[in-house]
Scaffold this motif. Structure first.
Motif, PDB file in Angstrom:
ATOM      1  N   THR A  43       0.713  -1.045  -0.052  1.00 15.68           N
ATOM      2  CA  THR A  43      -0.084   0.060   0.162  1.00 15.68           C
ATOM      3  C   THR A  43       0.836   1.246  -0.186  1.00 15.68           C
ATOM      4  O   THR A  43       0.528   2.234  -0.755  1.00 15.68           O
ATOM      5  N   LEU A  44       1.768   1.053   0.778  1.00 10.93           N
ATOM      6  CA  LEU A  44       2.990   2.452   0.836  1.00 10.93           C
ATOM      7  C   LEU A  44       3.655   2.792  -0.246  1.00 10.93           C
ATOM      8  O   LEU A  44       3.320   3.728  -1.009  1.00 10.93           O
ATOM      9  N   VAL A  45       4.301   1.548  -0.676  1.00 12.33           N
ATOM     10  CA  VAL A  45       4.879   1.878  -1.910  1.00 12.33           C
ATOM     11  C   VAL A  45       4.049   2.045  -3.377  1.00 12.33           C
ATOM     12  O   VAL A  45       4.338   3.023  -4.086  1.00 12.33           O
ATOM     13  N   THR A  46       3.168   1.525  -3.404  1.00  6.32           N
ATOM     14  CA  THR A  46       2.099   1.587  -4.741  1.00  6.32           C
ATOM     15  C   THR A  46       1.489   2.988  -4.605  1.00  6.32           C
ATOM     16  O   THR A  46       1.365   3.703  -5.416  1.00  6.32           O
ATOM     17  N   GLY A  47       1.094   3.284  -3.535  1.00  9.35           N
ATOM     18  CA  GLY A  47       0.247   4.596  -2.996  1.00  9.35           C
ATOM     19  C   GLY A  47       1.244   5.776  -3.441  1.00  9.35           C
ATOM     20  O   GLY A  47       0.679   6.803  -3.797  1.00  9.35           O
ATOM     21  N   ILE A  48       2.242   5.744  -2.868  1.00 11.40           N
ATOM     22  CA  ILE A  48       3.351   6.783  -2.901  1.00 11.40           C
ATOM     23  C   ILE A  48       3.684   6.941  -4.571  1.00 11.40           C
ATOM     24  O   ILE A  48       3.789   8.231  -4.993  1.00 11.40           O
ATOM     25  N   ALA A  49       3.956   5.973  -5.019  1.00 12.95           N
ATOM     26  CA  ALA A  49       4.185   6.184  -6.452  1.00 12.95           C
ATOM     27  C   ALA A  49       2.861   6.753  -7.408  1.00 12.95           C
ATOM     28  O   ALA A  49       3.142   7.461  -8.289  1.00 12.95           O
ATOM     29  N   GLU A  50       1.619   6.315  -6.961  1.00 12.31           N
ATOM     30  CA  GLU A  50       0.419   6.654  -7.678  1.00 12.31           C
ATOM     31  C   GLU A  50       0.325   8.114  -7.338  1.00 12.31           C
ATOM     32  O   GLU A  50      -0.235   9.173  -8.131  1.00 12.31           O
ATOM     33  N   LYS A  51       0.583   8.688  -5.962  1.00  9.75           N
ATOM     34  CA  LYS A  51       0.204  10.113  -5.446  1.00  9.75           C
ATOM     35  C   LYS A  51       1.414  10.918  -5.508  1.00  9.75           C
ATOM     36  O   LYS A  51       1.379  11.958  -4.561  1.00  9.75           O
ATOM     37  N   ARG A  52       2.575  10.502  -6.220  1.00  8.93           N
ATOM     38  CA  ARG A  52       3.716  11.229  -5.898  1.00  8.93           C
ATOM     39  C   ARG A  52       3.750  12.728  -6.099  1.00  8.93           C
ATOM     40  O   ARG A  52       4.278  13.273  -5.309  1.00  8.93           O
ATOM     41  N   GLU A  53       2.972  13.108  -7.191  1.00  9.95           N
ATOM     42  CA  GLU A  53       3.021  14.563  -7.528  1.00  9.95           C
ATOM     43  C   GLU A  53       2.342  15.350  -6.564  1.00  9.95           C
ATOM     44  O   GLU A  53       2.881  16.522  -5.936  1.00  9.95           O
ATOM     45  N   GLN A  54       1.326  14.612  -5.914  1.00  9.05           N
ATOM     46  CA  GLN A  54       0.532  15.456  -4.674  1.00  9.05           C
ATOM     47  C   GLN A  54       1.321  15.525  -3.536  1.00  9.05           C
ATOM     48  O   GLN A  54       1.489  16.512  -2.648  1.00  9.05           O
ATOM     49  N   ILE A  55       1.891  14.292  -3.028  1.00  7.51           N
ATOM     50  CA  ILE A  55       2.779  14.008  -1.817  1.00  7.51           C
ATOM     51  C   ILE A  55       4.144  15.064  -2.044  1.00  7.51           C
ATOM     52  O   ILE A  55       4.339  15.786  -1.215  1.00  7.51           O
ATOM     53  N   ASP A  56       4.847  15.136  -3.335  1.00 10.20           N
ATOM     54  CA  ASP A  56       5.844  16.071  -3.296  1.00 10.20           C
ATOM     55  C   ASP A  56       5.416  17.383  -3.381  1.00 10.20           C
ATOM     56  O   ASP A  56       6.216  18.252  -2.826  1.00 10.20           O
ATOM     57  N   GLY A  57       4.275  17.715  -3.678  1.00 10.17           N
ATOM     58  CA  GLY A  57       3.742  19.181  -3.817  1.00 10.17           C
ATOM     59  C   GLY A  57       3.587  19.680  -2.420  1.00 10.17           C
ATOM     60  O   GLY A  57       3.997  20.687  -1.799  1.00 10.17           O
ATOM     61  N   MET A  58       3.080  18.878  -1.427  1.00  9.97           N
ATOM     62  CA  MET A  58       2.963  19.142  -0.122  1.00  9.97           C
ATOM     63  C   MET A  58       4.141  19.388   0.558  1.00  9.97           C
ATOM     64  O   MET A  58       4.523  20.026   1.350  1.00  9.97           O
ATOM     65  N   ILE A  59       5.126  18.506   0.153  1.00 13.79           N
ATOM     66  CA  ILE A  59       6.518  18.817   0.872  1.00 13.79           C
ATOM     67  C   ILE A  59       7.145  19.828   0.272  1.00 13.79           C
ATOM     68  O   ILE A  59       7.663  20.784   1.362  1.00 13.79           O
ATOM     69  N   ARG A  60       7.102  20.105  -0.983  1.00 13.86           N
ATOM     70  CA  ARG A  60       7.766  21.486  -1.378  1.00 13.86           C
ATOM     71  C   ARG A  60       7.021  22.489  -0.781  1.00 13.86           C
ATOM     72  O   ARG A  60       7.650  23.585  -0.477  1.00 13.86           O
ATOM     73  N   ASP A  61       5.779  22.648  -0.457  1.00 17.47           N
ATOM     74  CA  ASP A  61       4.939  23.619   0.008  1.00 17.47           C
ATOM     75  C   ASP A  61       5.570  23.914   1.300  1.00 17.47           C
ATOM     76  O   ASP A  61       5.261  25.245   2.023  1.00 17.47           O
ATOM     77  N   ASN A  62       6.249  23.071   2.200  1.00 20.83           N
ATOM     78  CA  ASN A  62       6.525  22.997   3.467  1.00 20.83           C
ATOM     79  C   ASN A  62       8.252  23.243   3.679  1.00 20.83           C
ATOM     80  O   ASN A  62       8.658  23.008   4.831  1.00 20.83           O
ATOM     81  N   LEU A  63       8.982  23.314   2.802  1.00 18.55           N
ATOM     82  CA  LEU A  63      10.295  23.239   2.613  1.00 18.55           C
ATOM     83  C   LEU A  63      10.693  24.832   2.760  1.00 18.55           C
ATOM     84  O   LEU A  63      10.027  25.526   1.922  1.00 18.55           O
ATOM     85  N   ASN A 118      11.477  16.045  11.426  1.00 21.07           N
ATOM     86  CA  ASN A 118      10.369  16.621  12.273  1.00 21.07           C
ATOM     87  C   ASN A 118       9.764  17.887  11.980  1.00 21.07           C
ATOM     88  O   ASN A 118       8.531  18.324  11.970  1.00 21.07           O
ATOM     89  N   ALA A 119      10.586  18.973  11.518  1.00 17.58           N
ATOM     90  CA  ALA A 119      10.306  20.365  11.261  1.00 17.58           C
ATOM     91  C   ALA A 119       9.239  20.413  10.027  1.00 17.58           C
ATOM     92  O   ALA A 119       8.408  21.262  10.171  1.00 17.58           O
ATOM     93  N   VAL A 120       9.662  19.676   9.111  1.00 18.42           N
ATOM     94  CA  VAL A 120       8.915  19.754   7.927  1.00 18.42           C
ATOM     95  C   VAL A 120       7.537  19.013   8.164  1.00 18.42           C
ATOM     96  O   VAL A 120       6.462  19.578   7.966  1.00 18.42           O
ATOM     97  N   LEU A 121       7.480  17.785   8.836  1.00 20.31           N
ATOM     98  CA  LEU A 121       6.160  17.340   9.148  1.00 20.31           C
ATOM     99  C   LEU A 121       5.384  18.199  10.005  1.00 20.31           C
ATOM    100  O   LEU A 121       4.153  17.985   9.970  1.00 20.31           O
ATOM    101  N   SER A 122       5.947  18.846  10.991  1.00 18.08           N
ATOM    102  CA  SER A 122       5.247  19.803  11.657  1.00 18.08           C
ATOM    103  C   SER A 122       4.482  20.852  10.788  1.00 18.08           C
ATOM    104  O   SER A 122       3.111  20.919  11.261  1.00 18.08           O
ATOM    105  N   LYS A 123       5.053  21.249   9.893  1.00 18.68           N
ATOM    106  CA  LYS A 123       4.279  22.176   9.209  1.00 18.68           C
ATOM    107  C   LYS A 123       3.343  21.398   8.421  1.00 18.68           C
ATOM    108  O   LYS A 123       2.128  22.037   8.194  1.00 18.68           O
TER     109      LYS A 123
END
Length: 130
Positions: A43-63, A118-123
């Motif tokens: 679930t983690l590997v395939t889900g992250i592969a499928e939703k990578r754009e959305q996930i990376d966007g959330m990470i980018r927004d909080n860096l 921790n800092a990124v995930l807190s955001k």
């Protein structure tokens, strides 16, 4: 397979996908090395592969002062796992996703990985709630 192990194996598979440009199925097979698979790991590997754009966007927004591409591969993929769990795994409390990522960062990352994660995930947590 316990969820911590599934997360660690997912980190290894995502690392292979990033570095070797492996397909998710190939990376999962390689990481398992003949051992039986696990539903949460898949679930983690395939889900992250499928939703990578959305996930990376959330990470980018909080860096701050970083680009996603400049992050250490371990840190980037740990953030992907945690953000995926925070957004898409309703049975995983946000605090658990964060704590697991921080603990795995201490094991696999460098000296600053756990505090950075921790800092990124807190955001991210502020935006997703819980």
């Amino acid at each position: 397979m316990k969820r911590r192990v599934a997360r660690e194996k997912s980190l290894q598979a995502l690392y292979q996908i990033d570095i070797a440009k492996s397909e998710p199925e190939e990376a999962m097979e390689s990481v398992l090395n003949g051992a039986p698979t696990d539903e949460y790991f898949e679930t983690l590997v395939t889900g992250i592969a499928e939703k990578r754009e959305q996930i990376d966007g959330m990470i980018r927004d909080n860096l701050e002062n970083w680009t996603l591409e400049r992050l250490a591969n371990i840190d980037r993929n740990l953030l992907r796992i945690a953000v995926y769990e925070m957004i898409h795994c309703e049975d995983v409390p946000v605090s658990v996703a964060m704590n697991e990522a921080i603990e795995i960062a201490k094991k696999f990352g460098d000296d600053q990985s756990s505090s950075f994660v921790n800092a990124v995930l807190s955001k991210v947590k502020e935006k997703v709630g819980n």
